[in-house]
Design a protein around this motif. Structure first.
Motif: not given
Length: 300
Positions: A29-31, A276, A294, A42, A274, A44, A242, A296, A253, A298
């Motif tokens: 997952t890429h934030y 960041y 997308s 997000d 994950t 990703t 999450g 997101k 996170s 928190t």
């Protein structure tokens, strides 16, 4: 009789999935993290679009829980992914081994060599978790991590700076079995990160609002999620998985980890890395999120 056979077959298939298939489903997952944390992107499926807007990329690993049932070769898939994604820094948030008293020491050399292969041009940072302390295993874990090129933070802080970014990283000792300290020097870095194994420990930190990003693990996301049941663990009763906005300035996170404990199985919680991507400071006022990313808010 056919119903009994069908039930046994379904149970066997589910067991195979839990023990073999899901533990091998490494996800990413890429934030994209802005200085304003109220909305996190997000990205990703749109990582390439943010490369020019990122000052540094951090990869978080957590809860590897190596044991006789989870050998060092399980790092191969992680190493391959990190070689492909090329993060600047790798951060490990505790629980390298499951239980020191049961660790097969003949695998120690292999573990060190595998950990050495984790690529991170700006460095590899680690803290300890509660399982690392079992049966005084923390001395062994620290030595393994240091031999593998990790800087182990135990109530320490470290400063990084290059032409792109400056950041301070604070690493807490384990909240359950260590002796965490909550007093650290403030710095003028652009980004302030806090590493803690148990996410609920942030409630004890009096100046948590000084940090931009807190990285934690420990919970495994319950490890086995059922429609009617999700296990919660001491130290992650409130923050389980999450993202959480814990102050106006601070994003928490909780990584659900890679390995397993108690049962060598996962269900509904695939292993995860994950990433960041921290925003470049000079882009903060002009960014517009593309449609392919997308947004997101928190919270899990």
């Amino acid at each position: 009789m056919y119903l009994l056979y069908s039930c046994l077959l379904l149970f066997l298939l589910l067991l195979i999935y839990m023990v073999i298939i899901e533990p091998g489903r490494l996800t990413a997952t890429h934030y994209f993290i802005r200085k304003s944390k109220k909305t996190v992107l997000d990205v990703t499926d749109a990582v390439d679009m943010y490369q020019g807007k990122t000052s540094i990329t951090l990869a978080q690993l957590s809860d590897l829980h190596f044991s006789r049932w989870y050998p060092p070769r399980r790092l191969n898939g992680i190493i391959r992914q990190l070689l492909k994604t090329k993060p600047d820094m790798v951060i490990f948030t505790g629980d390298l081994i499951d239980d020191y008293s049961k660790w097969p020491h003949k695998k120690t050399t292999a573990l060190v060599e595998k950990l050495k292969k984790i690529p991170a041009p700006m460095g590899k940072i680690a803290i300890l978790g509660n399982h690392d302390y079992q049966h005084n295993g923390h001395y062994f874990v620290k030595e393994v991590l240091k031999k593998a090129g990790f800087t182990v933070l135990t109530n320490d802080q470290i400063f990084f700076s290059n032409q792109q970014v400056s950041l301070t990283i604070v690493g807490l000792d384990d909240d359950l079995f260590g002796q965490p300290s909550y007093e650290f020097e403030d710095t003028l870095a652009e980004w302030h990160l806090l590493l803690t194994h148990e996410p609920d420990s942030i409630e004890k930190f009096p100046l948590i609002h000084h940090f931009d990003l807190v990285l934690a693990g420990h919970s495994h996301g319950g490890q086995i999620r059922l429609p009617f049941y999700r296990k919660r663990t001491l130290g992650s009763m409130k923050y389980t998985h999450g993202l959480y906005l814990v102050t106006d300035q601070t994003l928490l996170s909780v990584n659900t980890g890679i390995g397993m404990t108690t049962l060598p199985a996962r269900l509904g919680v695939a292993p995860e890395i994950t990433y960041y991507h921290l925003e470049k400071e000079d882009k903060a006022a002009t960014l517009v999120s593309p449609d392919s990313a997308s947004s997101k808010t928190t919270g899990p």
